[in-house]
Write a protein that holds these residues in place. Structure first.
Motif, PDB file in Angstrom:
ATOM      1  N   MET A  42       0.826  -1.195   0.000  1.00 32.82           N
ATOM      2  CA  MET A  42       0.000   0.000   0.000  1.00 32.82           C
ATOM      3  C   MET A  42       0.869   1.257   0.000  1.00 32.82           C
ATOM      4  SD  MET A  42      -3.324   0.153   2.299  1.00 32.82           S
ATOM      5  CE  MET A  42      -3.748   1.730   2.944  1.00 32.82           C
ATOM      6  N   SER A  43       0.441   2.263  -0.704  1.00 31.83           N
ATOM      7  CA  SER A  43       1.332   3.386  -0.983  1.00 31.83           C
ATOM      8  C   SER A  43       1.523   4.305   0.219  1.00 31.83           C
ATOM      9  CB  SER A  43       0.799   4.183  -2.161  1.00 31.83           C
ATOM     10  OG  SER A  43      -0.508   4.639  -1.847  1.00 31.83           O
ATOM     11  N   ASP A  44       0.540   4.366   1.117  1.00 32.40           N
ATOM     12  CA  ASP A  44       0.707   5.329   2.207  1.00 32.40           C
ATOM     13  C   ASP A  44       1.506   4.758   3.371  1.00 32.40           C
ATOM     14  OD1 ASP A  44      -1.088   3.593   3.250  1.00 32.40           O
ATOM     15  OD2 ASP A  44      -2.406   5.120   4.112  1.00 32.40           O
ATOM     16  N   LYS A  45       2.162   3.631   3.147  1.00 30.96           N
ATOM     17  CA  LYS A  45       2.995   3.084   4.209  1.00 30.96           C
ATOM     18  C   LYS A  45       4.361   3.751   4.161  1.00 30.96           C
ATOM     19  CE  LYS A  45       1.920  -1.527   4.001  1.00 30.96           C
ATOM     20  NZ  LYS A  45       2.297  -2.928   4.239  1.00 30.96           N
ATOM     21  N   PHE A  46       4.612   4.590   5.164  1.00 28.63           N
ATOM     22  CA  PHE A  46       5.852   5.347   5.198  1.00 28.63           C
ATOM     23  C   PHE A  46       6.974   4.456   5.741  1.00 28.63           C
ATOM     24  CE2 PHE A  46       8.414   8.677   7.557  1.00 28.63           C
ATOM     25  CZ  PHE A  46       9.047   9.140   6.420  1.00 28.63           C
ATOM     26  N   ILE A  47       6.609   3.732   6.801  1.00 33.12           N
ATOM     27  CA  ILE A  47       7.536   2.737   7.340  1.00 33.12           C
ATOM     28  C   ILE A  47       6.880   1.389   7.151  1.00 33.12           C
ATOM     29  CG2 ILE A  47       8.792   1.958   9.377  1.00 33.12           C
ATOM     30  CD1 ILE A  47       8.128   4.712  10.610  1.00 33.12           C
ATOM     31  N   SER A  48       7.630   0.452   6.672  1.00 27.84           N
ATOM     32  CA  SER A  48       7.054  -0.870   6.473  1.00 27.84           C
ATOM     33  C   SER A  48       7.987  -1.920   7.045  1.00 27.84           C
ATOM     34  CB  SER A  48       6.821  -1.095   4.976  1.00 27.84           C
ATOM     35  OG  SER A  48       6.336  -2.385   4.778  1.00 27.84           O
TER      36      SER A  48
END
Lengths: 279, 292
Positions: free
Chosen positions: B1-7
């Motif tokens: 998912m694109s809005d994951k800043f930290i994964s």
């Protein structure tokens, strides 16, 4: 009101000193003529035989002689008759040079040992064997290889100052708190900057403690070393005056050695206090 | 998912044959404050250290802003539990040390100016010349916060930052951190033992089961309004629903979670999201989808 602890302690110190001087004086004073003897013979024998005076100088003799030395500390009447100030200066210079060279070697090597567990393990057997060797045992080897008695004395000072500084530096460096190192890591601080801005200040109190132990040992050793190599220095002065049978001068030398040693220790203690940080 | 800043992608930590945790997946959005709650020994601190780059996972990776973490970075500031100030430096010296590490070419004046902004921000104006030993516990931690913020990190990592403080100081500092995070849009990850602290500060609260073999059991999507205030947060109708849910988890379910889950499908990549007190069937599916 009770006077302050410092004042009371000073009073007790003075009391002990006066008692000691008095006892010394009483023990060494003359007890009057022991026997009648031919005046010519008495002249030959001196006060020891004629008035029961002890061969040991009393505090007044030592005081008078000390005053004489302090008035002219730097006279130079040839190899065997130099002012006590000159002799002390030689000793301090030797200690200074040997000690300084030891600092140059011990602190970087200590850093290496402290930072690298590999070097710690690898160098440990050498240090363990070299450390307990009496520094004077190196003297013949130093004389043979260096072929200069003055430099040999410096080498002996170097070798005896080395170990406490090196071991303390290694310990101080290895014991730097992990959290401080982690601060440096999260700030992406480079190795060199980390060594100077985190490890050095954190280990400085331990390093300075090692340096303080070293200067004490160096000052102990210089007297013995100079007795062996001869020529100049306070150690040589002691031995020379013993050969002259001047117990007065030997006592004066002992007192001066003590005072200089105390001053050297005081300087390092001050320096230690400067780098110590409260937590 | 694109809005994951930290994964966090499938990280594991093993010591020999002991597995502290494995197959851990978690996403965090930009500007979000995520709290992790779990008992001691579940590996929370290890997760934080991996995020900080101070520790490496035995497996898996962490992606921050599109890049995998390879060691510590000035993009990620850590606030240590023990504050970890350098005792031989003053307050200004400690903050300036961080500033000069980030901007190596700054002049002394620039460094001081940048440090001063953050010393003022945490309310330590006037104490710049003091050494850590002259400060109270709360003030020390303020310096730690100022130091972390001064390098303008992308993420702030906090390892139980207030646990060593007394209750009053803790409250004030929580307010400060919340204010700073909200105004600067700071992304933050925090470990805590304090349920009320988590509810007050966090947008999402991650519940971790007991170790060894710990896993992320649930993500509590904090249903309290964003503009909550300390004075009345506990009067919010949903407050106790959230609180009870977390306490139930800590007291009972953190131990029995594995048993609870036997027979049910558990996908560590899609940790269930719950909004306690909010009607289940309307919120859960789309919340779960968001995290995925």
């Amino acid at each position: 009101m009770t006077p302050s602890l410092t004042l009371r302690a000073a009073l007790v110190s003075i009391l002990i000193f006066v008692t000691f001087i008095l006892a010394w004086h009483l023990a060494t004073r003359g007890i009057g003529a022991v026997q009648q003897m031919d005046p010519e013979y008495a002249k030959l024998m001196g006060v020891t035989a004629t008035q029961g005076k002890s061969a040991m100088p009393g505090p007044l003799d030592v005081g008078a002689k000390l005053w004489e030395h302090l008035r002219r500390p730097f006279y130079d009447n040839g190899p065997n008759d130099k002012g006590v100030g000159i002799q002390l200066a030689y000793s301090i210079a030797r200690v200074g040079i040997g000690y300084f060279l030891a600092v140059l070697v011990a602190i970087p090597v200590g850093f290496l040992i402290g930072m690298s567990p590999l070097m710690n393990k690898a160098l440990d057997p050498f240090i363990q064997i070299l450390k307990p060797i009496s520094p004077l045992a190196w003297m013949p080897l130093a004389l043979y290889t260096i072929k200069d008695s003055g430099r040999s004395a410096i080498f002996v000072i170097f070798i005896c100052s080395l170990w406490p500084m090196m071991i303390n530096t290694a310990f101080g460096v290895a014991a730097v708190r992990k959290e401080w190192l982690n601060v440096a890591r999260t700030l992406e601080v480079g190795t060199l900057r980390r060594a100077f801005t985190i490890i050095l200040p954190a280990a400085a109190p331990t390093i300075l403690t090692g340096m303080r132990i070293s200067i004490g040992i160096a000052w102990l050793v210089i007297v013995a070393a100079e007795m062996l190599v001869g020529g100049t220095g306070i150690g040589y002065f002691v031995w020379n005056e013993w050969n002259n049978l001047s117990i007065t001068n030997v006592i004066i030398a002992i007192i001066l050695i003590g005072i200089v040693g105390m001053l050297l220790d005081l300087i390092l203690a001050r320096a230690t206090r400067l780098v110590t940080f409260p937590e | 998912m694109s809005d994951k800043f930290i994964s966090i992608e499938g990280i594991a930590k093993r010591y020999g044959t002991t597995t502290i945790f494995e197959d851990l997946w978690l996403g965090m959005r930009r500007g979000e404050l995520t709290c992790v709650i779990g008992h001691s020994g579940c590996g929370k601190t290890t997760v934080l250290n991996i995020l900080a780059g101070l520790d490496v996972p035995s497996d898996g990776a962490v992606i921050v802003d599109g890049k995998a973490i390879e060691g510590p970075s000035l993009d990620r500031a850590v606030i240590f539990q023990s504050h970890a100030l350098l005792p031989w430096r003053t307050v200004m010296g400690n903050v300036a040390y961080a500033v000069s590490s980030k901007w190596r070419r700054y002049t002394r004046a620039q460094i001081q100016a940048q440090a001063q902004i953050f010393i003022d921000l945490v309310g330590l104006t006037g104490a710049e010349g003091k050494r850590p030993s002259e400060l109270s516990g709360g003030m020390k931690q303020r310096v730690g916060i100022a130091r972390a913020l001064s390098i303008e990190p992308k993420i702030m990592l906090m390892d139980e930052p207030f646990s060593a403080l007394d209750a009053l100081t803790r409250g004030t500092l929580q307010d400060e951190v919340r204010r700073i995070c909200l105004t600067t849009g700071q992304t933050a990850f925090m470990i805590t033992h304090d349920v009320d602290e988590a509810i007050y500060l966090a947008d999402r609260i991650v519940l971790m089961t007991n170790g060894p073999g710990a896993r992320l059991a649930e993500i509590v999507d904090n249903p309290l309004p964003k503009d909550r205030a300390r004075a009345d947060v506990h009067r919010h109708p949903l407050y106790y629903a959230v609180r009870n849910h977390i306490i139930d988890f800590l007291v009972i379910r953190s131990k029995s979670f594995a048993a609870e889950m036997t027979g049910k499908p558990f996908d560590p990549r899609h940790v269930p999201v719950v909004r306690p007190g909010v009607i289940e069937n309307s919120s859960t599916p789309d919340a779960a989808a968001r995290v995925a």
